[in-house]
Design an enzyme around this catalytic site. Sequence first.
Site, PDB file in Angstrom:
ATOM      1  N   CYS A 127       0.835  -1.197   0.000  1.00 40.97           N
ATOM      2  CA  CYS A 127       0.000   0.000   0.000  1.00 40.97           C
ATOM      3  C   CYS A 127       0.871   1.249   0.000  1.00 40.97           C
ATOM      4  O   CYS A 127       2.035   1.214   0.395  1.00 40.97           O
ATOM      5  CB  CYS A 127      -0.936  -0.006   1.209  1.00 40.97           C
ATOM      6  SG  CYS A 127      -0.092  -0.236   2.790  1.00 40.97           S
ATOM      7  N   PRO A 128       0.322   2.385  -0.446  1.00 44.68           N
ATOM      8  CA  PRO A 128       1.086   3.633  -0.432  1.00 44.68           C
ATOM      9  C   PRO A 128       1.243   4.162   0.982  1.00 44.68           C
ATOM     10  O   PRO A 128       0.487   3.792   1.895  1.00 44.68           O
ATOM     11  CB  PRO A 128       0.231   4.578  -1.282  1.00 44.68           C
ATOM     12  CG  PRO A 128      -1.163   4.045  -1.138  1.00 44.68           C
ATOM     13  CD  PRO A 128      -1.019   2.559  -1.028  1.00 44.68           C
TER      14      PRO A 128
ATOM     15  N   THR B 273       7.899  -4.487   0.985  1.00 48.64           N
ATOM     16  CA  THR B 273       8.611  -3.993  -0.199  1.00 48.64           C
ATOM     17  C   THR B 273       7.954  -2.705  -0.700  1.00 48.64           C
ATOM     18  O   THR B 273       8.127  -2.334  -1.856  1.00 48.64           O
ATOM     19  CB  THR B 273       8.619  -5.038  -1.327  1.00 48.64           C
ATOM     20  OG1 THR B 273       7.263  -5.430  -1.621  1.00 48.64           O
ATOM     21  CG2 THR B 273       9.419  -6.266  -0.944  1.00 48.64           C
ATOM     22  N   SER B 274       7.237  -2.023   0.165  1.00 48.61           N
ATOM     23  CA  SER B 274       6.476  -0.847  -0.240  1.00 48.61           C
ATOM     24  C   SER B 274       7.137   0.440   0.238  1.00 48.61           C
ATOM     25  O   SER B 274       7.907   1.051  -0.497  1.00 48.61           O
ATOM     26  CB  SER B 274       5.038  -0.960   0.277  1.00 48.61           C
ATOM     27  OG  SER B 274       4.244   0.090  -0.236  1.00 48.61           O
ATOM     28  N   ARG B 275       6.850   0.870   1.458  1.00 44.41           N
ATOM     29  CA  ARG B 275       7.451   2.079   2.022  1.00 44.41           C
ATOM     30  C   ARG B 275       7.825   1.793   3.482  1.00 44.41           C
ATOM     31  O   ARG B 275       7.060   1.189   4.222  1.00 44.41           O
ATOM     32  CB  ARG B 275       6.486   3.268   1.957  1.00 44.41           C
ATOM     33  CG  ARG B 275       6.312   3.843   0.562  1.00 44.41           C
ATOM     34  CD  ARG B 275       7.585   4.541   0.084  1.00 44.41           C
ATOM     35  NE  ARG B 275       7.456   5.121  -1.245  1.00 44.41           N
ATOM     36  CZ  ARG B 275       7.809   4.517  -2.371  1.00 44.41           C
ATOM     37  NH1 ARG B 275       8.271   3.270  -2.323  1.00 44.41           N
ATOM     38  NH2 ARG B 275       7.698   5.126  -3.533  1.00 44.41           N
TER      39      ARG B 275
ATOM     40  N   ASP C  45      12.631  -4.605   2.240  1.00 43.15           N
ATOM     41  CA  ASP C  45      13.368  -3.970   1.149  1.00 43.15           C
ATOM     42  C   ASP C  45      13.370  -2.456   1.328  1.00 43.15           C
ATOM     43  O   ASP C  45      13.997  -1.742   0.557  1.00 43.15           O
ATOM     44  CB  ASP C  45      12.737  -4.330  -0.201  1.00 43.15           C
ATOM     45  CG  ASP C  45      13.555  -3.816  -1.375  1.00 43.15           C
ATOM     46  OD1 ASP C  45      14.748  -4.172  -1.459  1.00 43.15           O
ATOM     47  OD2 ASP C  45      13.007  -3.049  -2.201  1.00 43.15           O
TER      48      ASP C  45
ATOM     49  N   GLU D 112      15.770   5.074   5.652  1.00 44.24           N
ATOM     50  CA  GLU D 112      16.678   4.584   4.613  1.00 44.24           C
ATOM     51  C   GLU D 112      17.396   5.682   3.854  1.00 44.24           C
ATOM     52  O   GLU D 112      18.419   5.436   3.202  1.00 44.24           O
ATOM     53  CB  GLU D 112      15.916   3.708   3.607  1.00 44.24           C
ATOM     54  CG  GLU D 112      14.938   4.461   2.733  1.00 44.24           C
ATOM     55  CD  GLU D 112      14.281   3.557   1.698  1.00 44.24           C
ATOM     56  OE1 GLU D 112      14.434   3.829   0.512  1.00 44.24           O
ATOM     57  OE2 GLU D 112      13.631   2.570   2.080  1.00 44.24           O
TER      58      GLU D 112
ATOM     59  N   HIS E  70      16.332  -1.462  -0.911  1.00 42.48           N
ATOM     60  CA  HIS E  70      15.385  -0.871  -1.874  1.00 42.48           C
ATOM     61  C   HIS E  70      15.716  -1.366  -3.292  1.00 42.48           C
ATOM     62  O   HIS E  70      15.865  -0.598  -4.236  1.00 42.48           O
ATOM     63  CB  HIS E  70      15.431   0.651  -1.818  1.00 42.48           C
ATOM     64  CG  HIS E  70      14.119   1.278  -2.170  1.00 42.48           C
ATOM     65  ND1 HIS E  70      13.470   2.196  -1.372  1.00 42.48           N
ATOM     66  CD2 HIS E  70      13.310   1.116  -3.249  1.00 42.48           C
ATOM     67  CE1 HIS E  70      12.342   2.578  -1.944  1.00 42.48           C
ATOM     68  NE2 HIS E  70      12.226   1.924  -3.088  1.00 42.48           N
TER      69      HIS E  70
END
Length: 327
Positions: free
Chosen positions: A204-205, A231-233, A257, A262, A294
């Site tokens: 999801c965003p 693996t999103s945010r 990720d 980060e 990432h």
Amino acid sequence: MNVTVFSSQPYDERALRQYSPDNINWQFLPQKLDLLSVAAAAGSDAVCVFVNDDLSATVLQKLSELGIFAVALRCAGFNNVDLTVAKKLGVKVMRVPAYSPQAVAEHTVGMMLCLSRKFHKAYNRTRDNNFDLNGLLGFNLYQKTVGLIGTGRIGIATARILQGFGCELLCVDPIENPELQQLGARYVGLSELYQQSDIISLHCPLTPQSQHLINEEALAQMKNGVMLINTSRGALINTKAVIQALKSGKIGYLGLDVYEQEADLFFKDLSDQVISDEVFQRLLTFPNVLITGHQAFFTKEAMAQISQTTIHNLLSFSRQQNSGNEL
């Protein structure tokens, strides 16, 4: 047109130049865009930025003072952009809404397999001529319940792969996708997804509503030993709460990720430096944590699509046309 590319890596330059027409003059800078570096874009018609560049109100104001009214994002997410201020200043913000969702989906499932079958540990053992199987016992993905939070393009691509493994799919999204339901997936509430899932994957965003979606309250509802993949945010997860859940055994496997802080770490070679981020360093101490920097988007196919769409957006701006990717 003149375009300054911030947070540029050699692979960004290669891909953008490969698909670029002769009428775009590129300036590639490794620095991320922020209030200190923005002056380097002077003389440009547009800036091209990535996920960790700063497009807050003060930076956007400085861009407008430099006569720069186009921002081309080399990504789909835009949580780093103050869109309200951009609109007020007349700065057009364009993004890449879709770039090989299969790339991120395959990386997501790859992390699931690596954690469940301990590929990373087996690789290191074998290189040391250690072929002992003790400590490498894994589990099947077959018939496991996987909860997908977010069923956009990447969520759907992930669901297709997992359906092939014979997983039961639970989904959460404000918009229910009939295609997923045809695969046998069920849309449920967040609480049911937390309670029933053996594996939870985030797609999801990042919004004010979804920030720290995975927190102490959410973790308390999950199965003991749950696998969590993001693996999103990074900021979808409260990292300190996740560390406590790793210590207690609530989380049995963690694949990341992305990471909340980060911007100070990823896309750089820090191998000869001491990393002062104690939270990140604590994550690395757990044997059941897998972190990639990432990397999920990073395939030849995705880089081609990102470059082509970014160039399309820039050319549309120069022709005063709508590219269809404006925010």
